[in-house]
Design an enzyme around this catalytic site. Sequence first.
Site, PDB file in Angstrom:
ATOM      1  CB  SER A  83      94.472  51.352  24.388  1.00  0.00           C
ATOM      2  OG  SER A  83      94.911  51.025  23.094  1.00  0.00           O
TER       3      SER A  83
ATOM      4  CE  LYS B   8      96.842  56.251  25.335  1.00  0.00           C
ATOM      5  NZ  LYS B   8      95.874  55.188  24.964  1.00  0.00           N
TER       6      LYS B   8
ATOM      7  CB  SER C  47      97.992  52.931  23.013  1.00  0.00           C
ATOM      8  OG  SER C  47      96.702  53.450  23.309  1.00  0.00           O
TER       9      SER C  47
END
Length: 625
Positions: free
Chosen positions: A199, A101, A175
């Site tokens: 997330s 990420k 996210s």
Amino acid sequence: MTPVTDLTDVPTASAGTALPGSGDLPGETMTIAETAPAEQVSGPAVRRVLAAFEALDAADHPEVWTHVRPVADVVAEAAEIDARVAAGERLPLAGTVFGVKDNIDVASLPTTAAHPAYARVPARSASVVAQLVGAGALVLGKTNLDQFATGLTGSRSPYGVVRSAVVPERVSGGSSSGSAVAVGLGIVDFALGTDTAGSGRVPAAFNGLVGIKPTLGLVPKDGVVPACESFDCVTVLAPTLDTARTVLGHMTATSPLDPSSRSWPAGTRLAAPQAARVAVPRDEDLVLLSAESRTRFDEARERLEATGATTAPIDLTPFLRAASLLYDGGLVAERYAAYGEFLAGHPEHADPTVARIAAAAGEVTAAEYLAAQSALAEYRLEAMALLEGFDALLAPTAPEHPTVAAVAADPLGTNARLGTYTNFVNLFDMAGVAVPAGEADGGLFGVSLLVRAFDDQVALDLAERMLAVGSGAPESAAAGSEATGPGTPSTPYPTTGTSLVVFGAHLTGEPLNGDLVALGARYVGPVETAPDYRMHALATTPAKPLLAAVAPGTGTRLAGEEWLLTPHGLGQLLTTIPRPLALGAVTLDDGREVVGFVGSLPATGDVPPDVSHHGGWRTYRASLA
């Protein structure tokens, strides 16, 4: 890794470079220009890397990546991994490929947190990345995310709305959106995400994956761009629970670079009890679920009950009230502390929703922040009291799987609903495992097993058992049996286990086995001693055997069980053992010497009956029936 030198433009989701685009956003599909030298295309790691790039090119999801490493660089690293393995080096993750990420540092790759002006190239990788690379895993690239990890939809990024890998007209969840879709598309074997309010779990639900959110502090978060620093956590997304659990073990370590780093406490439980008690929300706490989603949730609960667990409803009110503090209360001030000033100074490419959240967070006063902390402490006390006597809480991961269009029409409202059952977890210092639970209303549905801090293995065991039932495996595989022991894998996530072998009243199904379970002990499997012991039946209540050492080779092989306890648990058990029994070294038939129940025969007087010819305590007890 090849360093990126030009960060003046928005880096494009491309294979091998951050291409200059004069601020253009990615959206075009790019082909891989690089080819691997023929002599390198041989080992399994190289083949896996080339397959990953082929899958990346074939996928119609250019929005997944913010940066992809050059093929030649990754192939060269893979060839080195193959050579090291061939030379005998043990690399447990050798040849696996993963995505990171883009709010987690990878040395020489840009970290953007989904805001191009924030881009910086770190000199060192985050500890969690370095640990995985050290175990043989290969970084493919950086994945898209909701800007500054603020959101649960995957739609708040200038690099594009990330669509579900399974249902492309629906959102991927955020996210950790790009990480989840990269796994869901089969491009990578696993991916790193982060989780503050869900997330690492909501994207798992929306892509049919497993997402593990460990106890805060177990996985180091140095090199991670903060979103809400007190509650941030690095997570793993993978296609299976076994993969996720294996990777998580290599992610976990204390770090001198992370002031919030924690290690396993003395009383860590190494297993879920077979007859686990699991809380579920009341009907009134599930009103956000559609009829079809509610059916999927009830089916998950029934699968859990089929493993031997019992469920009972609790009032989720304090959980849900605490959840509102993260965005609608004073705790949102941590968002401003993390990136508010930066967004105020760099409105270009700022997601409008994230910018609004940050601006509002900047208006929170210190008094309001402290009041929210006080309210959170009260809610936590109330919630933990409601969980008293339960091993876990089973909850929906998200109440719905919205379309891209629905999120665009109501970004704040939809996002708020998606966090209903996830927002409170980190606030209450809980851990969780999100697993798939079927389809509902045209999208995907998932459930999460949530546990107290450091009970991570309890959640993993319950998820494992529930998934085994859901896969059609025989119930005994999930629930275990008296003959085979509890149905739990032998290797736990916590690394604090010490082997203990038992031969009588502490065996599975015997009267004192509950003492082991209460100490959080974990069943490993059946064992036999070397032929160096005799077994005698003591006249005690409950009946127990005495394992006495004799001259090597002059005794009998005796059946028992191996369990794992923490050193703390082993010490507690020692205080309960009456004479003439004790804990001492026992030699097994595989040559290992482990701690076990032993004893000494009296020097004078009656010797307890020798029952060694039965080969074990259970067989002897059966002969008495």
